[in-house]
Scaffold this motif. Structure first.
Motif, short mmCIF file in Angstrom:
data_model
loop_
_atom_site.label_atom_id
_atom_site.label_comp_id
_atom_site.label_asym_id
_atom_site.label_seq_id
_atom_site.Cartn_x
_atom_site.Cartn_y
_atom_site.Cartn_z
N LEU A 14 36.86 36.35 38.76
CA LEU A 14 35.73 36.58 37.51
C LEU A 14 34.06 36.36 38.09
N ALA A 15 34.12 35.88 39.02
CA ALA A 15 32.54 35.62 39.13
C ALA A 15 31.73 37.17 39.30
N LEU A 16 32.44 37.72 40.33
CA LEU A 16 32.19 38.88 41.00
C LEU A 16 32.87 40.35 39.97
N LEU A 17 33.11 40.30 38.66
CA LEU A 17 33.03 40.54 37.55
C LEU A 17 32.14 40.91 37.09
N CYS A 18 31.39 39.35 37.06
CA CYS A 18 30.26 39.32 35.84
C CYS A 18 29.45 39.31 37.16
N GLU A 19 29.34 40.19 38.14
CA GLU A 19 28.02 40.44 38.90
C GLU A 19 28.79 41.88 38.91
N GLY A 20 29.49 42.80 37.56
CA GLY A 20 29.26 44.51 38.17
C GLY A 20 30.15 45.05 38.95
N TYR A 21 31.72 44.01 39.53
CA TYR A 21 31.67 44.31 40.47
C TYR A 21 33.32 45.46 39.84
N SER A 22 33.46 46.72 40.11
CA SER A 22 34.72 47.39 40.08
C SER A 22 36.23 46.18 40.52
N ASN A 23 37.48 46.96 40.00
CA ASN A 23 38.95 46.32 40.37
C ASN A 23 38.99 46.43 41.35
N ALA A 24 38.69 47.57 42.17
CA ALA A 24 38.74 48.17 43.32
C ALA A 24 37.64 47.16 44.67
N GLU A 25 36.01 47.59 44.05
CA GLU A 25 35.32 46.02 44.96
C GLU A 25 35.44 44.75 45.25
N ILE A 26 36.53 44.59 43.56
CA ILE A 26 36.58 42.98 44.31
C ILE A 26 38.23 43.10 44.42
N ALA A 27 39.09 44.11 44.74
CA ALA A 27 39.61 43.22 46.17
C ALA A 27 39.73 43.92 47.24
N ALA A 28 38.41 44.51 47.94
CA ALA A 28 38.08 44.73 49.00
C ALA A 28 36.94 43.31 49.46
N GLN A 29 37.01 42.74 48.43
CA GLN A 29 36.17 41.46 48.65
C GLN A 29 36.32 40.35 49.17
#
Length: 232
Positions: free
Chosen positions: A179-194
């Motif tokens: 949720l934190a990364l989603l609210c910063e505008g990251y895509s699913n792929a970027e969240i997965a990488a993070q």
């Protein structure tokens, strides 16, 4: 803005090979007749869309909806008399089953935030590509929300404060991180990488988050989270 010559689109009904249940009936509202002509041509290019009628006044569109239901209302924001935001408010109250997509010439953050707070199903600039407008209308009919990419980026960057943790107690630690990364505008792929997880895992967490927040899209989830924080 719209091109000088809208694409040719022959009038007529939706092709007979499209099942009636899949046809998206749309009404258009704009005080510029050229814009209405262009929008009708763009949307009529999709075999799934039927343009039920066009209007140059919001009040006339509202009267039409009392007798002819449509799946999606595509309306300009700034119009004389009743504007698009007031029309959105009235449609939400009187015709909750009708999705509303806003269209504007102005990159207007205040209008965008007002529209989203009233559960608009889209906020597009008039310089959007024809295919983007078609996709937004079809997405709205399916309950989705579409925002022009540049406008969405500015929404995240300038108007939504970073969310590190949610105050909710029914979220797992993994869901909090997503949720934190989603609210910063990251895509699913970027969240997965993070987070060093599979993208399918992120999609599962996002689905769980949308269900817990009672939303139907990533954007509505982000808006719901920030409303929650502002109310706290």
């Amino acid at each position: 803005m719209f091109p000088t010559s809208p694409p040719e689109s022959p009038p007529g009904a939706v092709p007979s090979d499209v099942p009636a249940a899949q046809v998206v009936r749309v009404a258009l509202v704009d005080d510029d007749p050229f814009v209405l002509t262009a929008l009708r041509a763009y949307l009529s290019s999709s075999p799934r869309i039927e343009v039920a009628s066009t209007f140059n006044r919001a009040a006339d569109a509202l009267a039409f909806l009392r007798t002819v239901p449509v799946h999606v209302l595509l309306t300009d924001v700034r119009m004389p008399g009743m504007d698009g935001l007031e029309l959105l408010t009235r449609v939400r109250s009187r015709h909750p089953g009708t999705a509303v997509v806003m269209l504007t010439s102005f990159d207007d953050d205040e209008a965008m935030l007002t529209a989203l707070s009233q559960a608009a199903n889209g906020f597009l600039l008039k310089d959007s590509a024809p295919e983007e407008i078609v996709r937004a209308v079809l997405a709205a009919a399916d309950g989705g929300t579409t925002i022009s990419p540049a406008t969405a980026s500015r929404l995240v960057a300038h108007h939504l404060r970073p969310v590190r943790t949610s105050r909710r107690t029914d979220l797992t630690q993994a869901e909090q991180s997503v949720l934190a990364l989603l609210c910063e505008g990251y895509s699913n792929a970027e969240i997965a990488a993070q987070l060093f997880v599979a993208e399918s895992t992120v999609k599962t967490h996002v689905s769980h988050l949308m269900r817990k927040y009672g939303t139907t899209s990533r954007l509505k989830l982000v808006v719901a989270v920030h409303r929650e924080r502002e109310a706290a």
